[in-house]
Design a protein around this motif. Structure first.
Motif, PDB file in Angstrom:
ATOM      1  N   ARG A   1       0.835  -1.077   0.354  1.00  0.00           N
ATOM      2  CA  ARG A   1       0.082   0.001   0.122  1.00  0.00           C
ATOM      3  C   ARG A   1       0.882   1.040   0.350  1.00  0.00           C
ATOM      4  N   ARG A   2       1.966   1.353   0.582  1.00  0.00           N
ATOM      5  CA  ARG A   2       3.063   2.410   0.560  1.00  0.00           C
ATOM      6  C   ARG A   2       3.465   2.631  -1.062  1.00  0.00           C
ATOM      7  N   LEU A   3       2.951   1.829  -1.683  1.00  0.00           N
ATOM      8  CA  LEU A   3       4.159   2.331  -2.920  1.00  0.00           C
ATOM      9  C   LEU A   3       2.368   2.640  -4.337  1.00  0.00           C
ATOM     10  N   VAL A   4       1.112   2.525  -3.495  1.00  0.00           N
ATOM     11  CA  VAL A   4       0.029   2.961  -4.213  1.00  0.00           C
ATOM     12  C   VAL A   4       0.050   4.305  -4.222  1.00  0.00           C
ATOM     13  N   ALA A   5      -0.538   5.236  -5.186  1.00  0.00           N
ATOM     14  CA  ALA A   5      -0.542   6.575  -4.793  1.00  0.00           C
ATOM     15  C   ALA A   5      -2.073   6.764  -6.157  1.00  0.00           C
ATOM     16  N   GLU A   6      -2.851   7.729  -5.245  1.00  0.00           N
ATOM     17  CA  GLU A   6      -3.904   8.088  -5.936  1.00  0.00           C
ATOM     18  C   GLU A   6      -4.174   9.417  -6.067  1.00  0.00           C
ATOM     19  N   VAL A   7      -4.972   9.627  -7.692  1.00  0.00           N
ATOM     20  CA  VAL A   7      -4.569  10.422  -8.271  1.00  0.00           C
ATOM     21  C   VAL A   7      -6.131  11.248  -8.284  1.00  0.00           C
ATOM     22  N   THR A   8      -6.323  12.415  -8.050  1.00  0.00           N
ATOM     23  CA  THR A   8      -7.560  12.924  -8.416  1.00  0.00           C
ATOM     24  C   THR A   8      -7.710  13.315 -10.362  1.00  0.00           C
ATOM     25  N   GLU A   9      -8.990  12.388 -10.835  1.00  0.00           N
ATOM     26  CA  GLU A   9      -9.359  11.994 -12.296  1.00  0.00           C
ATOM     27  C   GLU A   9     -10.763  11.055 -12.046  1.00  0.00           C
ATOM     28  N   ARG A  10     -11.209  11.107 -12.741  1.00  0.00           N
ATOM     29  CA  ARG A  10     -12.844  10.235 -13.043  1.00  0.00           C
ATOM     30  C   ARG A  10     -13.275  10.137 -14.334  1.00  0.00           C
ATOM     31  N   ILE A  11     -13.549   8.591 -15.467  1.00  0.00           N
ATOM     32  CA  ILE A  11     -14.086   8.124 -16.579  1.00  0.00           C
ATOM     33  C   ILE A  11     -14.910   7.989 -15.889  1.00  0.00           C
ATOM     34  N   ASP A  12     -16.330   7.881 -17.795  1.00  0.00           N
ATOM     35  CA  ASP A  12     -16.754   6.359 -16.573  1.00  0.00           C
ATOM     36  C   ASP A  12     -17.516   5.760 -17.539  1.00  0.00           C
ATOM     37  N   TYR A  13     -18.232   5.145 -17.177  1.00  0.00           N
ATOM     38  CA  TYR A  13     -18.238   3.299 -18.337  1.00  0.00           C
ATOM     39  C   TYR A  13     -18.178   3.235 -19.888  1.00  0.00           C
ATOM     40  N   ALA A  14     -18.689   5.231 -19.878  1.00  0.00           N
ATOM     41  CA  ALA A  14     -19.176   5.235 -21.644  1.00  0.00           C
ATOM     42  C   ALA A  14     -17.575   6.471 -21.666  1.00  0.00           C
ATOM     43  N   GLY A  15     -16.979   6.056 -21.060  1.00  0.00           N
ATOM     44  CA  GLY A  15     -15.167   6.677 -21.712  1.00  0.00           C
ATOM     45  C   GLY A  15     -15.815   8.455 -21.504  1.00  0.00           C
ATOM     46  N   ARG A  16     -16.865   8.801 -20.606  1.00  0.00           N
ATOM     47  CA  ARG A  16     -16.614  10.354 -19.886  1.00  0.00           C
ATOM     48  C   ARG A  16     -15.994  10.179 -19.427  1.00  0.00           C
ATOM     49  N   VAL A  17     -15.778  12.224 -19.316  1.00  0.00           N
ATOM     50  CA  VAL A  17     -14.348  12.413 -18.630  1.00  0.00           C
ATOM     51  C   VAL A  17     -15.477  13.369 -17.824  1.00  0.00           C
ATOM     52  N   VAL A  18     -15.632  12.259 -16.133  1.00  0.00           N
ATOM     53  CA  VAL A  18     -16.596  12.820 -15.171  1.00  0.00           C
ATOM     54  C   VAL A  18     -15.808  14.172 -14.722  1.00  0.00           C
ATOM     55  N   CYS A  19     -14.475  13.911 -13.874  1.00  0.00           N
ATOM     56  CA  CYS A  19     -13.439  14.690 -12.885  1.00  0.00           C
ATOM     57  C   CYS A  19     -12.049  14.825 -14.014  1.00  0.00           C
ATOM     58  N   PRO A  20     -11.898  15.563 -14.497  1.00  0.00           N
ATOM     59  CA  PRO A  20     -10.465  16.424 -15.007  1.00  0.00           C
ATOM     60  C   PRO A  20      -9.208  16.005 -14.008  1.00  0.00           C
ATOM     61  N   LEU A  21      -8.235  15.320 -14.831  1.00  0.00           N
ATOM     62  CA  LEU A  21      -7.157  14.944 -14.492  1.00  0.00           C
ATOM     63  C   LEU A  21      -5.996  15.895 -13.549  1.00  0.00           C
ATOM     64  N   ASP A  22      -6.268  16.026 -12.157  1.00  0.00           N
ATOM     65  CA  ASP A  22      -4.868  16.841 -11.869  1.00  0.00           C
ATOM     66  C   ASP A  22      -3.814  16.684 -11.696  1.00  0.00           C
ATOM     67  N   GLU A  23      -3.278  17.949 -11.994  1.00  0.00           N
ATOM     68  CA  GLU A  23      -1.936  17.245 -12.913  1.00  0.00           C
ATOM     69  C   GLU A  23      -0.164  17.456 -12.095  1.00  0.00           C
ATOM     70  N   ALA A  24      -1.011  18.586 -10.966  1.00  0.00           N
ATOM     71  CA  ALA A  24       0.077  18.570 -10.002  1.00  0.00           C
ATOM     72  C   ALA A  24      -0.201  17.485  -8.797  1.00  0.00           C
ATOM     73  N   ASP A  25      -1.606  17.180  -9.197  1.00  0.00           N
ATOM     74  CA  ASP A  25      -1.633  15.265  -8.085  1.00  0.00           C
ATOM     75  C   ASP A  25      -1.279  14.802  -8.552  1.00  0.00           C
ATOM     76  N   VAL A  26      -0.595  14.654  -9.495  1.00  0.00           N
ATOM     77  CA  VAL A  26      -0.034  13.702 -10.535  1.00  0.00           C
ATOM     78  C   VAL A  26       1.587  13.820 -10.687  1.00  0.00           C
ATOM     79  N   ARG A  27       1.722  14.688 -10.227  1.00  0.00           N
ATOM     80  CA  ARG A  27       3.862  14.941  -9.632  1.00  0.00           C
ATOM     81  C   ARG A  27       3.604  14.847  -8.605  1.00  0.00           C
ATOM     82  N   ARG A  28       3.074  15.029  -7.690  1.00  0.00           N
ATOM     83  CA  ARG A  28       2.856  15.078  -6.293  1.00  0.00           C
ATOM     84  C   ARG A  28       2.984  13.320  -5.953  1.00  0.00           C
ATOM     85  N   ALA A  29       2.130  12.624  -6.564  1.00  0.00           N
ATOM     86  CA  ALA A  29       1.881  10.927  -6.257  1.00  0.00           C
ATOM     87  C   ALA A  29       3.935  10.352  -6.662  1.00  0.00           C
ATOM     88  N   VAL A  30       3.627  11.277  -7.971  1.00  0.00           N
ATOM     89  CA  VAL A  30       5.364  10.618  -8.510  1.00  0.00           C
ATOM     90  C   VAL A  30       6.184  10.769  -7.727  1.00  0.00           C
TER      91      VAL A  30
END
Length: 699
Positions: A129-158
């Motif tokens: 679990r310590r090597l699993v990072a969560e990032v803010t984003e969400r796509i639904d089952y039909a491929g629609r973007v529900v929540c845009p990708l937070d790129e700053a969150d991704v950089r923090r996770a990396v």
């Protein structure tokens, strides 16, 4: 200039190689595996091939047109935990996917471990679990973007994953197979933050439904890539320095070859690389001999592997079980247990047990004289008289009978109060029973009658033990192919360049549907298959395949709505029509009831296609194979005493040069081939066919 087609298979104990010349003649070679330098074992076999042909090794390798290889690198890395540390990036709120997992506490465990209820727990997650990072984003089952990708969150996770020790990265976002935009952007950010980092995207590697399975398989693939690349680069370099001019190909779990570059990208698809070759070879030789249904049994030095060929096709599995993890990758279905010639016998609580521990290549069984002191199946076979100590590895390794007797006496005979011969026969009886049980699991427990199958016995030890476990199963014919000792390598050499592409795209029929094509439009099915086939073709053409020689096979994974049992149904046509859709549903019902019982299907509830799959193949140039290597049939057979059925008996012993087409052999008999030993039981007879295969039948 002669042209050669070469295939090798590195096992836990021995390395096998076949060299096929332009005329189709097959040369068979074995040497001990060198665990610290696997390429050395392959080069040892190639030096034997060069010596036999009277040419230097570099001259032989310079004339090789195709070099195919099977490897256990990925398998061993998973089982031994020797892989790269993965940093896993997931959708916020879903970071516990691997911890929750899906499966049973008994998954991947042996019989003894399953019985220890107090210590029976699920396996640790593939990624802590310590090597699993969560990032803010969400796509639904039909491929629609529900929540845009937070790129700053991704950089923090990396940054957090790097600080936690991540060496490689895996990305598995929710519904990414429906829209891969966020995963692709994360890969770009990882490259910006960690230049040159190895990144595996689930949407690229495994775009299919099933969040846990997709995440697990993506993470495992990421962890294996660096080690596999290092191993393949080293192997390629060693062969190139020795004189090989053509780039080697590698066997995949699904039964086809791929370039080293492609396999490195899909490392997890090689975990069954070696055992699959034996099933492919059995299908090839079975078709030649008229056997449509074959149960394949491979007894090597470390393990015993079982697969099926049904109606001329290897039985496939939608998943690949390795250790305690079930990867969402299609593979030729092979089940294995720790029962080989090197399996160690021991007495625990007064009970004789055989395996799963193995003596391996070093030190090996006691009779090898390499420092081993524990009794193994090979030691028992030698003490019982089945093995000729002067005929092992073509006479290059003389077996030590006294060391075998001493090991059995100390560790089995005296603790149980048996004679050495009784103890040795006990070892053989137990390992034969364990192998027969595994075959029953693959046949009887899946609804198949072993009496409807020919049993192919191969591997270094399979031809010696098959007379026993084959008779117990009731198979009408036990076939020992002339390629038995190098059968998996031979199958690798018979394989073609292959690429698999798949995509989850759920499509359902409403309950009560009778017009299936209305709910599953043929045009939409064709368009999905065409897109996958185009992508797979592009990979093969990039690998050097001729575009006009590529074949495409299409199939779907389908289930009844609201059920979990997914089955694979092939399409036999290039362009799907409404009639083909109805035929697919009918075939699904037929397969379902064959697996789960007549009347189990509930078509009124509707069906659901979950995943589309295409397998594209390009024939690898190869000669017409001629495995025949029969002698003149002259000379008198010998006699050797064998401990069988509780007492010593005379067994007739035949040498390879005494075999001829149509020859009948009455048991009890032993055929000492150059690279393996075949035993015909006392209640059996055998016949030699024109290819040199030995067919054993019960009287």
């Amino acid at each position: 200039m002669p042209t050669y087609y070469v295939a090798s298979d590195i096992g836990g104990t021995f390395t096998d190689t076949v060299v096929i010349d332009a005329g189709g003649r097959v040369g068979r070679y074995k040497s001990s595996t060198v665990p610290d330098d696997p390429a050395r074992g392959v080069l040892d076999t190639l030096e034997l091939a060069a010596e036999e042909r009277g040419v230097p090794l570099d001259r032989l390798l310079a004339d090789v047109e195709v070099f195919a290889h099977g490897t256990t690198v990925a398998t061993n890395a998973m089982l031994e935990g020797r892989h790269s540390t993965v940093g896993l990036i997931q959708t916020r709120g879903f970071g516990d996917t691997l911890g929750v997992m899906r499966g049973f506490k008994s998954t991947g465990l042996g019989e003894d471990e399953v019985k220890r209820f107090r210590t029976l727990v699920k396996q640790p997650p593939a990624v802590p679990r310590r090597l699993v990072a969560e990032v803010t984003e969400r796509i639904d089952y039909a491929g629609r973007v529900v929540c845009p990708l937070d790129e700053a969150d991704v950089r923090r996770a990396v940054a957090e994953l790097r600080a936690a020790g991540a060496e490689v990265f895996a990305v598995s976002l929710l519904w990414s197979f429906a829209n891969d935009a966020h995963e692709r952007r994360i890969a770009e950010i990882v490259e910006e933050e960690v230049p040159g980092a190895t990144v595996t995207l689930s949407s690229e590697f495994l775009p299919r439904i099933g969040e846990y399975e997709r995440t697990l398989t993506t993470a495992v693939n990421a962890s294996l890539r660096p080690m596999l690349k290092t191993s393949l680069d080293s192997f390629d370099r060693a062969l190139t320095e020795a004189g090989l001019r053509s780039g080697p190909l590698l066997m995949q779990s699904g039964g086809g070859l791929a370039t080293f570059a492609e396999v490195e990208r899909r490392a997890a698809a090689t975990v069954m690389s070696g055992p699959v070759g034996g099933v492919v070879a059995s299908r090839f030789l079975g078709a030649r001999g008229g056997y449509r249904n074959v149960v394949t049994t491979d007894m090597g030095g470390t393990s015993f592997d079982v697969g099926l060929v049904l109606d001329g096709r290897p039985v496939m599995s939608n998943t690949t079980l390795i250790g305690r993890d079930e990867l969402a990758l299609p593979s030729v279905a092979v089940r294995a247990i720790g029962a080989g010639a090197g399996s160690i016998a021991s007495v625990r609580g007064g009970v004789l047990q055989v395996g799963p521990r193995s003596a391996g290549a070093r030190p090996g069984p006691a009779c090898y004289g390499r420092g081993g002191t524990l009794p193994t199946v090979a030691d028992a076979d030698l003490v019982l008289g089945y093995l000729n100590p002067q005929n092992f590895l073509g006479g290059r390794l003389v077996l030590d009978v006294e060391k075998a007797r001493a090991a059995i006496d100390e560790h089995v005979a005296r603790p149980t109060g048996l004679t050495v011969e009784q103890a040795a026969e006990g070892i053989k009886t137990i390992v034969d029973a364990r192998m027969a049980d595994l075959v029953r699991q693959v046949t009887v427990e899946q609804g198949y009658d072993p009496g409807d199958f020919a049993l192919f016995a191969y591997g270094g030890a399979g031809p010696l033990h098959a007379f026993s476990y084959g008779a117990e199963l009731g198979c009408p014919e036990i076939v020992v192919p002339i390629t038995a000792s190098v059968h998996s390598a031979f199958g690798i050499g018979c394989s073609d360049l292959t690429m698999v592409e798949e995509l989850s795209k759920p499509m359902q029929t409403p309950p009560g549907t009778t017009d299936h094509a209305a709910a599953l439009p043929p045009d939409e099915l064709n368009a999905t298959f065409d897109a996958l086939a185009d992508r797979a073709r592009a990979h093969l053409v990039a690998a050097g395949a001729a575009a006009d020689g590529i074949r495409v096979a299409r199939s779907v994974e389908i289930r009844f709505r609201a059920q979990i049992h997914v089955l694979t149904v092939p399409f036999e046509t290039d362009r799907i029509t409404a009639a083909d859709v109805d035929g697919m549903v009918e075939r699904f019902v037929e397969i379902y009831e064959g697996r789960f019982g007549k009347g189990a299907a509930f078509l009124e509830g509707g069906v659901e296609i979950t995943t589309f799959r295409v397998v594209v193949t390009s024939p690898v140039p190869k000669a017409d194979v001629d495995t025949g290597a029969l002698g003149s049939g002259g000379g008198e057979p010998g006699v050797r005493r064998v401990f069988c059925g509780g007492g010593w008996r005379d067994a007739t012993v035949y040498r390879p040069e005494q075999l001829h087409d149509g020859m009948r052999i009455e048991g009890l008999a032993i055929v000492e081939l150059r690279d393996t030993t075949v035993v015909i039981g006392p209640e059996q007879d055998a016949e030699v066919d024109g290819s040199g295969d030995i067919v054993i039948r019960n009287r």
